[in-house]
Design an enzyme around this catalytic site. Structure first.
Site, PDB file in Angstrom:
ATOM      1  N   LYS A 214       0.838  -1.212   0.000  1.00  0.00           N
ATOM      2  CA  LYS A 214       0.000   0.000   0.000  1.00  0.00           C
ATOM      3  C   LYS A 214       0.867   1.254   0.000  1.00  0.00           C
ATOM      4  O   LYS A 214       0.584   2.221  -0.710  1.00  0.00           O
ATOM      5  CB  LYS A 214      -0.964   0.010   1.184  1.00  0.00           C
ATOM      6  CG  LYS A 214      -1.771   1.314   1.173  1.00  0.00           C
ATOM      7  CD  LYS A 214      -3.041   1.325   1.942  1.00  0.00           C
ATOM      8  CE  LYS A 214      -3.709   2.699   1.789  1.00  0.00           C
ATOM      9  NZ  LYS A 214      -4.792   2.921   2.728  1.00  0.00           N
ATOM     10  N   ARG A 228      -3.481   4.997  -7.286  1.00  0.00           N
ATOM     11  CA  ARG A 228      -4.061   4.826  -5.946  1.00  0.00           C
ATOM     12  C   ARG A 228      -5.530   4.440  -6.029  1.00  0.00           C
ATOM     13  O   ARG A 228      -6.058   3.783  -5.140  1.00  0.00           O
ATOM     14  CB  ARG A 228      -3.887   6.107  -5.108  1.00  0.00           C
ATOM     15  CG  ARG A 228      -4.342   5.908  -3.668  1.00  0.00           C
ATOM     16  CD  ARG A 228      -3.954   7.042  -2.730  1.00  0.00           C
ATOM     17  NE  ARG A 228      -4.322   6.671  -1.368  1.00  0.00           N
ATOM     18  CZ  ARG A 228      -3.995   7.357  -0.281  1.00  0.00           C
ATOM     19  NH1 ARG A 228      -3.308   8.477  -0.388  1.00  0.00           N
ATOM     20  NH2 ARG A 228      -4.372   6.945   0.914  1.00  0.00           N
TER      21      ARG A 228
HETATM   22  N1  LIG Z   1      -7.726   5.886   5.961  1.00  0.00           N
HETATM   23  C1  LIG Z   1      -7.732   4.874   5.132  1.00  0.00           C
HETATM   24  O1  LIG Z   1      -6.991   4.849   4.165  1.00  0.00           O
HETATM   25  C2  LIG Z   1      -8.646   3.719   5.409  1.00  0.00           C
HETATM   26  C3  LIG Z   1      -8.487   2.530   4.707  1.00  0.00           C
HETATM   27  C4  LIG Z   1      -9.306   1.452   5.032  1.00  0.00           C
HETATM   28  C5  LIG Z   1     -10.280   1.596   5.997  1.00  0.00           C
HETATM   29  N2  LIG Z   1     -10.419   2.790   6.636  1.00  0.00           N
HETATM   30  C6  LIG Z   1     -11.437   2.949   7.667  1.00  0.00           C
HETATM   31  O2  LIG Z   1     -11.145   2.056   8.738  1.00  0.00           O
HETATM   32  C7  LIG Z   1     -12.351   1.726   9.406  1.00  0.00           C
HETATM   33  C8  LIG Z   1     -12.383   0.250   9.632  1.00  0.00           C
HETATM   34  O3  LIG Z   1     -11.285  -0.119  10.427  1.00  0.00           O
HETATM   35  P1  LIG Z   1     -11.370  -1.342  11.437  1.00  0.00           P
HETATM   36  O4  LIG Z   1     -11.876  -2.513  10.733  1.00  0.00           O
HETATM   37  O5  LIG Z   1     -10.075  -1.438  12.117  1.00  0.00           O
HETATM   38  O6  LIG Z   1     -12.544  -0.882  12.395  1.00  0.00           O
HETATM   39  P2  LIG Z   1     -12.631  -0.453  13.939  1.00  0.00           P
HETATM   40  O7  LIG Z   1     -11.685   0.636  14.228  1.00  0.00           O
HETATM   41  O8  LIG Z   1     -14.057  -0.223  14.209  1.00  0.00           O
HETATM   42  O9  LIG Z   1     -12.132  -1.757  14.704  1.00  0.00           O
HETATM   43  C9  LIG Z   1     -12.897  -2.922  14.633  1.00  0.00           C
HETATM   44  C10 LIG Z   1     -13.297  -3.412  16.013  1.00  0.00           C
HETATM   45  O10 LIG Z   1     -12.207  -4.089  16.587  1.00  0.00           O
HETATM   46  C11 LIG Z   1     -11.915  -3.569  17.886  1.00  0.00           C
HETATM   47  N3  LIG Z   1     -10.471  -3.718  18.037  1.00  0.00           N
HETATM   48  C12 LIG Z   1      -9.482  -3.144  17.301  1.00  0.00           C
HETATM   49  N4  LIG Z   1      -8.300  -3.612  17.678  1.00  0.00           N
HETATM   50  C13 LIG Z   1      -8.505  -4.498  18.682  1.00  0.00           C
HETATM   51  C14 LIG Z   1      -7.660  -5.323  19.483  1.00  0.00           C
HETATM   52  N5  LIG Z   1      -6.338  -5.376  19.278  1.00  0.00           N
HETATM   53  N6  LIG Z   1      -8.246  -6.083  20.438  1.00  0.00           N
HETATM   54  C15 LIG Z   1      -9.576  -6.071  20.619  1.00  0.00           C
HETATM   55  N7  LIG Z   1     -10.432  -5.342  19.891  1.00  0.00           N
HETATM   56  C16 LIG Z   1      -9.899  -4.569  18.940  1.00  0.00           C
HETATM   57  C17 LIG Z   1     -12.442  -2.142  17.835  1.00  0.00           C
HETATM   58  O11 LIG Z   1     -12.748  -1.679  19.125  1.00  0.00           O
HETATM   59  C18 LIG Z   1     -13.689  -2.320  16.987  1.00  0.00           C
HETATM   60  O12 LIG Z   1     -14.747  -2.786  17.780  1.00  0.00           O
HETATM   61  C19 LIG Z   1     -13.475   2.257   8.547  1.00  0.00           C
HETATM   62  O13 LIG Z   1     -13.965   3.432   9.127  1.00  0.00           O
HETATM   63  C20 LIG Z   1     -12.808   2.570   7.220  1.00  0.00           C
HETATM   64  O14 LIG Z   1     -13.428   3.621   6.523  1.00  0.00           O
HETATM   65  C21 LIG Z   1      -9.633   3.824   6.366  1.00  0.00           C
END
Ligand SMILES: NC(=O)c1ccc[n+]([C@@H]2O[C@H](COP(=O)([O-])OP(=O)(O)OC[C@H]3O[C@@H](n4cnc5c(N)ncnc54)[C@H](O)[C@@H]3O)[C@@H](O)[C@H]2O)c1
Ligand SMILES: [Zn+2]
Length: 336
Positions: A214, A228
């Site tokens: 990435k 991208r």
């Molecule tokens: N900025 C970017 O380039 C980019 C790229 C992809 C996704 N995103 C964004 O990322 C988000 C999704 O990310 P996600 O899937 O990490 O979601 P999230 O941040 O909601 O995490 C998922 C769940 O896992 C839990 N969690 C995380 N780490 C943990 C750990 N080590 N132990 C226990 N629980 C844990 C969190 O509390 C949450 O309930 C979306 O909002 C998406 O739009 C952004």
């Protein structure tokens, strides 16, 4: 801890692999730090996070919005954060997107770093400098591209990650493999989530491979004029489904990738739809759902990748090679 520095258009980012939260002092020096995390990550890793200035958010995509930004800013003022403070987002993509956004607007921009704790954030969300929030059903409608100062990777944080979040992370990994890395696609075909959870070394290598993949794409096209865009494979339809149908990001883009693969067969001579669909299934991801076409098209019309009535859609040519095609909303509607 292994340090690698990557140059982007306006800044460089230090990546620390095999790091620990306790190394942050060493990374930021004497600067004041404020940690931002969510309640789940805080509960799971309290030992590493308490005794620090920390803002704990409610967990979940539905809090990736302006009211949360306001509440973080109020707490930063109360904690007397100033221009020299470094904000550190410790969490999944929701926490890192929010932290980067707040850091970019607080006092017109202060420094920030990330410790991604979900697989998805390690391989995708924490990388590339896109920060932002959702507005109603419109995902990432408001935001900014600004790079963090550092990323700290610690795969051992994943020990507490719920099983469904592993699947979500693998959706982005399969995306990377499909658009850019046929070798990784084959490796994924020979493995499954359980094997990666057992073989820590393989997991660590996989995370690094994806983080670097990435990074390279973003370095070549930070402001998304060309390559991208390929990272949006599965995301156009995925985003339109995500908030409306109570699907996780990974599930939604998985359905989006399966759909984009079959559209690739019709429009781009792609011959491996079955392999993509099977691999998604192998990693516990859905590849089909019933949805209301009109509702989805309405959201698609607001997609940021759209101009007039045409939309940039990512199609596969073969495994490991993707292309950008402009197609009309009408064509898309007919193929849904
Ligand atoms: N900025 C970017 O380039 C980019 C790229 C992809 C996704 N995103 C964004 O990322 C988000 C999704 O990310 P996600 O899937 O990490 O979601 P999230 O941040 O909601 O995490 C998922 C769940 O896992 C839990 N969690 C995380 N780490 C943990 C750990 N080590 N132990 C226990 N629980 C844990 C969190 O509390 C949450 O309930 C979306 O909002 C998406 O739009 C952004
Ligand atoms: Zn994604």
């Amino acid at each position: 801890m292994i340090k690698k520095t990557f140059r982007f258009s306006n800044s460089s980012v230090d990546y620390y692999f095999e790091g620990k939260i306790s190394h942050i002092k060493q990374i930021v020096g004497s600067a004041k730090t404020i940690f931002i995390t969510d309640e789940n990550v805080f509960a799971a890793h309290e030992k590493q996070l308490n005794n620090r200035d920390v803002i704990v958010l409610k967990a979940g995509e539905k809090y990736k919005n302006q009211p949360t930004v306001d509440s973080i800013i109020e707490q930063l003022i109360e904690m007397e954060a100033d221009r020299n403070t470094v904000l550190i987002g410790v969490g999944g993509g929701v926490v890192t997107d929010l932290t980067g956004y707040v850091a970019s607007v607080y006092m017109r921009g202060i420094a920030f770093g990330f410790v991604p704790t979900s697989l998805l954030a390690m391989v995708d969300a924490s990388i590339g400098g896109k920060n932002g929030i959702d507005v109603g059903v419109y995902k990432n409608m408001v935001g900014i591209i600004r790079q963090p100062s550092f990323l700290l990777f610690d795969a051992s944080l994943l020990k507490t990650l719920p099983e469904n979040e592993w699947r979500n992370g693998f959706a982005e990994i399969i995306k990377h493999a499909s658009i850019k890395d046929a070798t990784m696609f084959k490796q994924l075909e020979q493995n499954d989530i359980g094997l990666y959870q057992k073989r820590r070394k393989d997991l660590s290598v996989l995370i690094q491979r994806n983080a670097l993949l990435k990074t390279k794409v973003v370095q070549q096209d930070e402001f998304e004029k060309g390559d991208r865009k390929l990272l949006n494979f599965g995301h156009t339809l995925g985003h339109a489904l995500e908030n409306q149908y109570d699907l996780s990001h990974g599930q939604a883009i998985s359905i989006g990738m399966a759909y984009a693969s079959s559209l690739s067969q019709k429009m781009n001579g792609f011959t491996n739809v079955d392999r993509v669909v099977e691999l998604l299934g192998q990693y516990g991801l859905p590849t089909f759902t019933q949805f209301d076409k009109d509702k989805v098209i309405k959201v698609l019309k607001m997609d940021k990748k759209k101009t007039k009535n045409r939309i940039n859609f990512i199609l596969l040519e073969k495994i490991g090679k993707a292309t950008i095609r402009e197609i009309s909303i009408q064509q898309l509607y007919e193929n849904l």
